[in-house]
Design a protein around this motif. Structure first.
Motif, PDB file in Angstrom:
ATOM      1  N   MET A  83       0.852  -1.190   0.000  1.00 55.97           N
ATOM      2  CA  MET A  83       0.000   0.000   0.000  1.00 55.97           C
ATOM      3  C   MET A  83       0.888   1.240   0.000  1.00 55.97           C
ATOM      4  O   MET A  83       2.100   1.150   0.227  1.00 55.97           O
ATOM      5  N   PRO A  84       0.322   2.420  -0.267  1.00 56.07           N
ATOM      6  CA  PRO A  84       1.138   3.645  -0.278  1.00 56.07           C
ATOM      7  C   PRO A  84       1.874   3.861   1.042  1.00 56.07           C
ATOM      8  O   PRO A  84       1.433   3.405   2.112  1.00 56.07           O
ATOM      9  N   TYR A 119       0.525   5.035   4.748  1.00 55.57           N
ATOM     10  CA  TYR A 119      -0.200   4.185   5.690  1.00 55.57           C
ATOM     11  C   TYR A 119       0.632   3.846   6.930  1.00 55.57           C
ATOM     12  O   TYR A 119       0.097   3.342   7.918  1.00 55.57           O
ATOM     13  N   ARG A 167      -8.582   1.724   1.847  1.00 51.79           N
ATOM     14  CA  ARG A 167      -9.318   1.491   0.607  1.00 51.79           C
ATOM     15  C   ARG A 167      -8.742   0.316  -0.177  1.00 51.79           C
ATOM     16  O   ARG A 167      -7.528   0.163  -0.276  1.00 51.79           O
ATOM     17  N   ASP A 170      -6.249   1.118  -2.857  1.00 55.53           N
ATOM     18  CA  ASP A 170      -4.880   1.511  -2.519  1.00 55.53           C
ATOM     19  C   ASP A 170      -3.915   0.330  -2.477  1.00 55.53           C
ATOM     20  O   ASP A 170      -2.750   0.503  -2.115  1.00 55.53           O
ATOM     21  N   LEU A 203      -1.473  -1.573  -4.165  1.00 54.07           N
ATOM     22  CA  LEU A 203      -0.671  -1.310  -5.364  1.00 54.07           C
ATOM     23  C   LEU A 203      -0.094  -2.572  -5.978  1.00 54.07           C
ATOM     24  O   LEU A 203       0.225  -2.611  -7.168  1.00 54.07           O
ATOM     25  N   ASN A 237       4.552  -1.607  -7.265  1.00 46.78           N
ATOM     26  CA  ASN A 237       3.428  -0.980  -7.961  1.00 46.78           C
ATOM     27  C   ASN A 237       3.289  -1.621  -9.339  1.00 46.78           C
ATOM     28  O   ASN A 237       4.110  -1.390 -10.226  1.00 46.78           O
ATOM     29  N   LYS A 246      -6.681  -6.390  -8.881  1.00 51.53           N
ATOM     30  CA  LYS A 246      -6.827  -4.931  -8.831  1.00 51.53           C
ATOM     31  C   LYS A 246      -7.799  -4.451  -9.916  1.00 51.53           C
ATOM     32  O   LYS A 246      -8.721  -3.666  -9.643  1.00 51.53           O
ATOM     33  N   SER A 248      -8.580   3.677  -6.822  1.00 54.11           N
ATOM     34  CA  SER A 248      -7.986   4.979  -6.487  1.00 54.11           C
ATOM     35  C   SER A 248      -6.957   5.335  -7.551  1.00 54.11           C
ATOM     36  O   SER A 248      -6.437   4.471  -8.243  1.00 54.11           O
ATOM     37  N   SER A 293     -10.739   9.709  -1.812  1.00 53.31           N
ATOM     38  CA  SER A 293      -9.428   9.846  -2.431  1.00 53.31           C
ATOM     39  C   SER A 293      -8.493  10.592  -1.504  1.00 53.31           C
ATOM     40  O   SER A 293      -8.843  11.605  -0.928  1.00 53.31           O
ATOM     41  N   CYS A 328      -4.887  10.780  -2.351  1.00 53.16           N
ATOM     42  CA  CYS A 328      -3.596  11.099  -2.935  1.00 53.16           C
ATOM     43  C   CYS A 328      -3.759  11.853  -4.244  1.00 53.16           C
ATOM     44  O   CYS A 328      -4.756  11.699  -4.934  1.00 53.16           O
TER      45      CYS A 328
END
Length: 752
Positions: free
Chosen positions: A319-320, A323, A390, A393, A395, A562, A608, A697, A741, A743
């Motif tokens: 995840m990004p 987090y 979410r 998110d 990736l 990613n 995804k 996202s 959202s 980002c």
């Protein structure tokens, strides 16, 4: 009552345990302090010199074909197999290693990225008075210290927080973590400590505040697992081991021992996967180090042998980075079904996992939506309600197969052995199975010791304790500064190169292309948001990368970080590899398709993209539906009910924004569920509904259409060159347009 019960239980179990652990640890401290000097001596006592240059894969294949007989032949290029090859060759044994795919292509690249002793195993050892579990933790902690020492560029200590939500748990967990420190003895990375609620939230602001009592922080190691595996393989190769990836073992060769009359394994028949050429490799001893595929090689030796591998699937998600804090992990010791979940910063992202469920053995494990949602639900339980977790998110996601084993030497064949097992068949095949990433070196040492004894090989003791891996010798924490100063690399790129290649980073920098910009002077990135540069693809070929998948998943870690960024980088990667390896246009096309298939199935791209397809129900309020229809009609001027690349280009030209046609094609293709080259109104509404639900996202099409709409409303009186051609508007989006959202848009290339 709960508190009293816990304290009584802790005191009862802990009394004798503390005395035992303390005594053993004191002995260990003495041994380890004495061992520091021995390690240096062992590293210097390797009887073979290290080659200044890495042999090419072609040279390695030739060595395999022309050597009359090796002392040791290892099957399997994971951490344990490469560890066996390094241990054998540094004892002076003539060594070969064969891997049918790429080094670290299996379980060894799909771990939690931790170098650890196993806190939960220590808990079981104490609670059940299981000395074997204790020994496993003790060994792992010793190996943890060694691994951090021999590859400091690829590994580092990481603080991990254990949040406490009930008062009685505080002394219970504190006692367990302190035992973990105590077992590590002098090799304890840093002492654990207790944090108050307020201090815990300072360190980990995303943590759920409700009912939080405090937290305990302890230390384990973290590493780049695929690069670590590769470093072991490359070090073995430079010491003289004939190592070859993409070399598949077809069958075992056997001969009759004239002394005993028994059939003995004497080598293998193998095939170069890249050329199709078959040849024999003879060896006095063959070692099976194939992880989840242990039983398939054992059955090459004896079809009747019972299976000992009990594979378990572990799924992780990425995840990004927002987090989790940059330098603090989190451990959830009691999930809803009793499994342990880690939540860790890694490569400026956040990695969460793992699951633990029975699975079939396969070369291509696939993460399931069920496992991904399990992890997400557990993450929601310990993150603040302010942080919306979410599904969109996620990736990347992957599944690794953990090769748990039953000990074939044990009378109780039903019990799973958490430690490693070395078994020798009647025909002399040596099998190493079980264990964990952290203990790969100890596993290799035990395996080669057993091989030497069983096959009467002439060799001394292991030399790998304290033996530095490739890249470590001249590495320092400030090495990246020299890369910036000497070559004009971006600081982020230089840090990445130093932490990936160690002192070999200069070899990568030397072949980096000039950018033509004032800064950075050299180093063209493969994708804008990651520090990987084109020169790494050229260098990766020197490190035996032979497919595009090798490059996106193991020589770089793009696929694990990613999947969309990895797909974006693929065409350029294939072009560079094609030039280095003389690929035809057809071969380049095949590599591109194979890599996309890998991303789609094994790295979570399918699950995804399925989020948009599976959320076919449009759950938007009437006002939102009308607003999004209005936005759609701005592009669908002809009222066709769908939009194409031409429609988008027309609107963008009206606001003086240009986007390359192939990029526009990719942007629309993400939403084009029917794959008919157009986005229909219903598909667009599905997209906006999925964004609201958090299933999707960072949709480039949604951001692009919103940006264009805002630019059309603002274009009166705003010169294009001052407005940034629409770029600034993308960052002025209101929450009403993108509920959930968190980002800014990523991956859109605007040019005014």
């Amino acid at each position: 009552m709960a508190f009293q019960k816990a304290v009584k239980g802790t005191a009862l179990i802990g009394g004798g345990a503390i005395a035992t652990v303390f005594g053993l640890s004191q002995f260990s401290q003495y041994r380890n302090k004495h061992g520091t000097f021995v390690n240096v001596q062992a590293a210097e006592a390797v009887p073979v010199p290290m080659k200044s240059h890495l042999p090419t894969r072609e040279q390695q294949i030739l060595t395999l074909q022309t050597t009359s007989e090796f002392d040791v032949l290892v099957i399997g290029g994971g951490a344990t197999g490469c560890g066996c090859a390094l241990d054998a060759v540094t004892r002076g044994l003539k060594t070969a290693l064969l891997e049918r795919d790429d080094f670290s292509s299996g379980t060894s690249s799909r771990s939690t990225k931790l170098i650890h002793g196993g806190v939960r195993y220590l808990q079981k050892a104490i609670m059940k008075l299981d000395f074997e579990q204790y020994k496993m933790v003790k060994e792992a902690l010793e190996e943890r210290a060694n691994l951090l020492e021999i590859a400091p560029h690829l590994s580092a200590p990481l603080p991990i927080m254990l949040p406490v939500y009930k008062w009685w748990q505080l002394p219970y967990y504190w006692f367990g973590i302190k035992l973990y420190d105590l077992v590590a003895g002098s090799q304890c990375l840093k002492s654990s400590y207790v944090l108050s609620k307020s201090r815990a939230l300072e360190h980990f602001p995303m943590l759920r505040k409700d009912e939080l009592v405090g937290a305990i922080v302890y230390y384990d190691g973290q590493h780049n697992d695929a690069r670590m595996n590769l470093a072991i393989a490359l070090t073995a190769a430079r010491y003289g081991a004939a190592t070859a990836n993409y070399t598949e073992v077809l069958r075992l060769l056997k001969m009759t021992d004239p002394a005993s009359g028994k059939e003995r394994v004497c080598g293998v028949r193998c095939r170069d996967v890249l050329t199709g050429q078959e040849f024999d490799v003879k060896a006095k001893c063959v070692i099976n180090a194939t992880g989840p595929f242990t039983d398939s090689v054992r059955k090459m030796d004896d079809q009747e042998v019972p299976n000992i591998c009990q594979p378990s699937a572990g799924v992780h998600i990425v995840m990004p980075g927002y987090y989790s804090p940059d330098h603090m992990g989190l451990l959830d010791p009691a999930t809803s079904d009793g499994r342990v979940i880690f939540f860790l910063p890694w490569e400026k992202m956040t990695i969460a996992g793992t699951t633990d469920s029975p699975t079939d053995v396969t070369s291509h494990p696939i993460p399931t939506e069920e496992d991904i949602n399990f992890i997400l639900n557990e993450v929601r339980n310990y993150l603040s309600a302010d942080v919306e977790v979410r599904r969109g998110d996620v990736l990347a996601a992957w599944s690794g197969i953990r090769p748990l084993v039953t000990d074939p030497n044990s009378k109780d064949t039903q019990s799973i052995c958490r430690n490693h097992v070395v078994a020798i068949s009647n025909s002399g095949l040596v099998t190493i199975a079980g264990g964990k990433w952290t203990t790969y070196r100890a596993m290799a040492k035990d395996t080669i010791d057993a091989a030497i004894e069983a096959h009467n090989l002439k060799a001394g003791s292991s030399k790998t304790l304290g033996l530095q891996l490739q890249g470590a010798e001249d590495w320092s924490p400030t090495l990246y500064i020299r890369l910036v100063q000497d070559y004009g690399l971006e600081s982020e790129v230089a840090q990445h190169l130093a932490s990936t290649y160690g002192d070999k980073a200069f070899e990568v920098a030397k072949i980096a292309q000039v950018t033509g910009k004032r800064w950075p002077i050299v180093g063209k990135r493969l994708v804008s948001e990651f520090p990987y540069i084109e020169a790494e693809v050229v260098y990766g070929v020197k490190e035996y990368a032979r497919t595009a998948v090798d490059m996106i998943s193991r020589r770089t870690r793009l696929a694990f970080l990613n999947v969309q960024a990895a797909e974006e980088a693929l065409p350029r990667i294939v072009d560079i590899m094609g030039k280095e390896l003389n690929w035809s246009e057809q071969k380049k096309k095949e590599e591109l398709e194979a890599a996309k298939k890998f991303l789609y199935y094994e790295m979570g791209y399918k699950v995804k993209s399925d989020q948009l397809r599976d959320s076919s129900e449009i759950s938007l309020v009437p006002s939102d539906i009308e607003r999004y229809k209005k936005r759609f009609r701005m592009f669908d001027k002809d009222k066709k009910g769908f939009i194409t690349i031409l429609d988008v280009q027309r609107v963008l030209e009206s606001i003086s924004v240009q986007i390359a046609e192939n990029t526009l094609h990719d942007i629309l293709n993400e939403v084009d569920l029917n794959k008919n080259g157009q986005v229909e109104l219903n598909e667009f509404l599905q997209l906006m509904s999925a964004i609201q639900k958090g299933y999707v996202s960072g949709s480039r099409l949604a951001v692009l259409m919103k940006t264009a709409e805002e630019n059309l409303h603002r274009r009166v009186g705003i010169p294009v060159d001052r407005s940034g051609g629409g770029l600034n508007a993308a960052y002025r989006m209101g929450p009403r347009d993108f509920p959930g959202s968190m980002c800014p848009p990523i991956g859109i290339c605007f040019a005014s």
